[in-house]
Design a protein around this motif. Structure first.
Motif, PDB file in Angstrom:
ATOM      1  N   GLU A 151       0.956  -1.188   0.007  1.00 49.48           N
ATOM      2  CA  GLU A 151      -0.067   0.308   0.059  1.00 49.48           C
ATOM      3  C   GLU A 151       0.811   1.377  -0.043  1.00 49.48           C
ATOM      4  OE1 GLU A 151      -2.181  -3.512   1.696  1.00 49.48           O
ATOM      5  OE2 GLU A 151      -0.334  -2.297   2.353  1.00 49.48           O
ATOM      6  N   LEU A 152       2.114   0.975   0.160  1.00 50.30           N
ATOM      7  CA  LEU A 152       2.890   2.377   0.271  1.00 50.30           C
ATOM      8  C   LEU A 152       2.778   3.732  -0.578  1.00 50.30           C
ATOM      9  CD1 LEU A 152       5.298   3.470   2.037  1.00 50.30           C
ATOM     10  CD2 LEU A 152       6.843   2.345   0.493  1.00 50.30           C
ATOM     11  N   ASP A 153       2.603   3.350  -1.811  1.00 48.93           N
ATOM     12  CA  ASP A 153       2.703   4.308  -2.816  1.00 48.93           C
ATOM     13  C   ASP A 153       1.315   4.457  -3.507  1.00 48.93           C
ATOM     14  OD1 ASP A 153       5.597   5.083  -2.802  1.00 48.93           O
ATOM     15  OD2 ASP A 153       5.680   3.120  -3.877  1.00 48.93           O
ATOM     16  N   ILE A 154       0.193   3.671  -3.098  1.00 44.16           N
ATOM     17  CA  ILE A 154      -1.181   3.819  -3.551  1.00 44.16           C
ATOM     18  C   ILE A 154      -1.507   5.432  -3.489  1.00 44.16           C
ATOM     19  CG2 ILE A 154      -3.533   3.352  -3.321  1.00 44.16           C
ATOM     20  CD1 ILE A 154      -2.676   0.394  -2.346  1.00 44.16           C
ATOM     21  N   GLY A 155      -2.098   5.949  -4.560  1.00 48.86           N
ATOM     22  CA  GLY A 155      -2.636   7.226  -4.522  1.00 48.86           C
ATOM     23  C   GLY A 155      -1.646   8.157  -5.127  1.00 48.86           C
ATOM     24  N   ARG A 156      -0.222   8.002  -5.197  1.00 54.25           N
ATOM     25  CA  ARG A 156       0.648   9.047  -5.724  1.00 54.25           C
ATOM     26  C   ARG A 156       0.385   9.260  -7.078  1.00 54.25           C
ATOM     27  NH1 ARG A 156       4.561   9.409  -1.435  1.00 54.25           N
ATOM     28  NH2 ARG A 156       4.877   7.477  -0.361  1.00 54.25           N
ATOM     29  N   GLU A 157       0.029   8.415  -7.873  1.00 49.89           N
ATOM     30  CA  GLU A 157       0.070   8.654  -9.579  1.00 49.89           C
ATOM     31  C   GLU A 157      -1.472   8.652  -9.816  1.00 49.89           C
ATOM     32  OE1 GLU A 157       2.497   9.467 -10.855  1.00 49.89           O
ATOM     33  OE2 GLU A 157       3.942   8.860  -9.224  1.00 49.89           O
ATOM     34  N   PRO A 205      -0.991   9.068  -0.040  1.00 47.49           N
ATOM     35  CA  PRO A 205      -2.273   9.430   0.363  1.00 47.49           C
ATOM     36  C   PRO A 205      -3.334   8.448   0.387  1.00 47.49           C
ATOM     37  CG  PRO A 205      -1.802  10.292  -1.858  1.00 47.49           C
ATOM     38  CD  PRO A 205      -0.448   9.590  -1.311  1.00 47.49           C
ATOM     39  N   GLY A 206      -3.196   7.323  -0.294  1.00 50.91           N
ATOM     40  CA  GLY A 206      -3.971   6.089  -0.223  1.00 50.91           C
ATOM     41  C   GLY A 206      -3.895   5.441   1.337  1.00 50.91           C
ATOM     42  N   PRO A 207      -2.848   4.977   1.673  1.00 55.90           N
ATOM     43  CA  PRO A 207      -2.642   4.413   2.928  1.00 55.90           C
ATOM     44  C   PRO A 207      -3.081   5.339   4.026  1.00 55.90           C
ATOM     45  CG  PRO A 207      -0.541   4.415   2.078  1.00 55.90           C
ATOM     46  CD  PRO A 207      -1.677   4.881   0.919  1.00 55.90           C
ATOM     47  N   ARG A 208      -2.759   6.754   4.112  1.00 55.78           N
ATOM     48  CA  ARG A 208      -3.108   7.501   4.780  1.00 55.78           C
ATOM     49  C   ARG A 208      -4.819   7.732   5.118  1.00 55.78           C
ATOM     50  NH1 ARG A 208       0.893  11.995   6.259  1.00 55.78           N
ATOM     51  NH2 ARG A 208       2.913  11.065   5.719  1.00 55.78           N
ATOM     52  N   ALA A 209      -5.465   7.790   3.682  1.00 55.70           N
ATOM     53  CA  ALA A 209      -6.816   7.758   3.806  1.00 55.70           C
ATOM     54  C   ALA A 209      -7.407   6.485   4.588  1.00 55.70           C
ATOM     55  CB  ALA A 209      -7.338   7.619   2.334  1.00 55.70           C
ATOM     56  N   LEU A 210      -6.794   5.158   4.464  1.00 56.23           N
ATOM     57  CA  LEU A 210      -7.525   3.954   5.143  1.00 56.23           C
ATOM     58  C   LEU A 210      -7.191   4.293   6.548  1.00 56.23           C
ATOM     59  CD1 LEU A 210      -5.637   1.188   2.845  1.00 56.23           C
ATOM     60  CD2 LEU A 210      -8.267   1.987   3.058  1.00 56.23           C
ATOM     61  N   VAL A 211      -6.107   4.681   7.109  1.00 57.44           N
ATOM     62  CA  VAL A 211      -5.989   4.946   8.610  1.00 57.44           C
ATOM     63  C   VAL A 211      -7.100   5.929   9.146  1.00 57.44           C
ATOM     64  CG1 VAL A 211      -4.456   6.043  10.401  1.00 57.44           C
ATOM     65  CG2 VAL A 211      -3.273   4.749   8.510  1.00 57.44           C
ATOM     66  N   TYR A 233     -11.035   5.379  -2.898  1.00 55.33           N
ATOM     67  CA  TYR A 233     -11.515   4.631  -4.245  1.00 55.33           C
ATOM     68  C   TYR A 233     -10.827   5.626  -5.549  1.00 55.33           C
ATOM     69  CZ  TYR A 233     -15.131   2.075  -2.154  1.00 55.33           C
ATOM     70  OH  TYR A 233     -15.908   1.054  -1.528  1.00 55.33           O
ATOM     71  N   ALA A 234     -10.806   6.611  -5.290  1.00 58.57           N
ATOM     72  CA  ALA A 234     -10.077   7.472  -6.376  1.00 58.57           C
ATOM     73  C   ALA A 234      -8.461   7.082  -6.493  1.00 58.57           C
ATOM     74  CB  ALA A 234     -10.330   8.961  -6.071  1.00 58.57           C
ATOM     75  N   CYS A 235      -7.919   6.689  -5.388  1.00 56.32           N
ATOM     76  CA  CYS A 235      -6.660   6.309  -5.256  1.00 56.32           C
ATOM     77  C   CYS A 235      -6.411   4.907  -5.647  1.00 56.32           C
ATOM     78  CB  CYS A 235      -6.189   6.597  -3.815  1.00 56.32           C
ATOM     79  SG  CYS A 235      -5.818   8.081  -3.366  1.00 56.32           S
ATOM     80  N   GLY A 236      -7.622   4.354  -6.162  1.00 49.71           N
ATOM     81  CA  GLY A 236      -7.170   3.050  -6.621  1.00 49.71           C
ATOM     82  C   GLY A 236      -7.423   1.965  -5.635  1.00 49.71           C
ATOM     83  N   ILE A 237      -7.927   2.213  -4.372  1.00 49.60           N
ATOM     84  CA  ILE A 237      -7.993   1.284  -3.224  1.00 49.60           C
ATOM     85  C   ILE A 237      -9.227   0.631  -3.437  1.00 49.60           C
ATOM     86  CG2 ILE A 237      -8.494   1.042  -1.006  1.00 49.60           C
ATOM     87  CD1 ILE A 237      -6.369   3.254  -0.491  1.00 49.60           C
ATOM     88  N   SER A 238      -9.501  -0.869  -3.262  1.00 50.66           N
ATOM     89  CA  SER A 238     -10.332  -1.445  -3.462  1.00 50.66           C
ATOM     90  C   SER A 238     -11.389  -1.602  -2.286  1.00 50.66           C
ATOM     91  CB  SER A 238     -10.145  -3.176  -3.682  1.00 50.66           C
ATOM     92  OG  SER A 238      -9.532  -3.759  -2.360  1.00 50.66           O
ATOM     93  N   ARG A 239     -12.727  -1.897  -2.354  1.00 49.80           N
ATOM     94  CA  ARG A 239     -13.583  -1.883  -1.364  1.00 49.80           C
ATOM     95  C   ARG A 239     -13.495  -2.767  -0.322  1.00 49.80           C
ATOM     96  NH1 ARG A 239     -18.876  -4.821  -2.349  1.00 49.80           N
ATOM     97  NH2 ARG A 239     -19.823  -3.097  -1.931  1.00 49.80           N
TER      98      ARG A 239
END
Length: 277
Positions: A151-157, A205-211, A233-239
């Motif tokens: 999950e480290l880089d999810i949402g950067r791109e 930003p992806g993992p931060r949103a999860l926290v 979801y906009a960062c590409g994270i699944s439900r």
């Protein structure tokens, strides 16, 4: 002692618990003497959530590192440094540095308060205290370099990077009353969620949103959590990853938090159910 023959054997139960988890706090041994079935069912659920040995399933999507970051941040938010330090040591064994743990603390701070960052600091300090008896430190102590996790880089791109929280209707209304309050608090939240942040932080930003989502559900804020879920979801994270992140706070706040998480997911996915941020 229960004295009931149909209850699990406390010693065998704790031997399994330690075998799966690697260690356990002494109060669990005491609990097992009186409510062994409760401990058994609790371990079956929490062991699955935190991916203890022999409790995982192949379909789980969220990494054990992400689960431990959420657990450490939330335990620290509750003031449970004694428990949180054990999770810090597990993160160290997984190759996670203190810097990343602090960044997870940043992500939870807008939801539960910036003092949580200092509570996380206390948890890290306790984990590094040689007198702390729970959990094994890796050779050499804290890792010198971060071992990447999924999950480290999810949402950067992301094709559409998350917008400033200041565009949310709550902050717009706040700005109409006290623009300076809105400006300063929104700047803090954007920083903590890695929105437009320079230089680029370790935790995207992806993992931060999860926290943040997990903490919002623990607070019962389904509607606000739904807005954050849309960001995830906009960062590409699944439900599934969203739900698994929310489930981590089950241990600290109860199954109701997971129910609230499901309500938040439903709100996030219902067209027109929320004002656009």
């Amino acid at each position: 002692m229960t004295g009931r023959e149909d209850e699990p054997d406390p010693e065998a139960l704790m031997a399994e618990y330690i075998r799966n988890r690697g260690d356990i706090f002494e109060e669990w041994h005491f609990m097992a003497r009186y409510v062994p079935r409760t401990v058994m069912l609790q371990h079956d659920a929490s062991g699955y959530i935190l991916q203890n040995a022999n409790k995982t399933t192949p379909d789980q999507e969220l990494s054990v590192v992400m689960r431990e970051l959420i657990a450490t941040a939330y335990l620290s938010a509750k003031g449970d440094q004694r428990f949180a330090a054990n999770h810090v040591r597990r993160l160290y064994r997984l190759g996670v540095t203190s810097a990343v743990i602090f960044e997870a603390a940043e992500a939870i701070a807008p939801v539960v308060g910036h003092s949580t960052i200092s509570h996380v600091a206390r948890s890290i300090m306790l984990a590094n205290d040689p007198a702390y008896p729970f959990g094994v430190m890796p050779p050499g102590g804290e890792p010198k370099q971060l071992t990447p996790f999924p999950e480290l880089d999810i949402g950067r791109e992301a094709s559409e990077p998350p917008s400033s929280i200041a565009k949310d209707e709550d902050w717009r209304d706040m700005a109409a009353i006290d623009p300076e309050l809105a400006r300063r608090t929104a700047a803090f939240v954007d920083h903590c969620l890695a929105i437009g942040r320079k230089p680029t932080p370790l935790l995207g930003p992806g993992p931060r949103a999860l926290v943040a989502i997990a903490a919002l559900c623990a607070r019962g804020e389904a509607e606000i959590a739904a807005r954050y879920i849309r960001r995830a979801y906009a960062c590409g994270i699944s439900r599934r990853k969203v739900l698994e992140a929310i489930s981590v706070v089950y241990n600290m706040t109860g199954a109701v938090s997971v129910q609230i998480g499901i309500r938040a997911i439903r709100l996030a996915e219902a067209t027109g159910s929320l004002p656009q941020a």
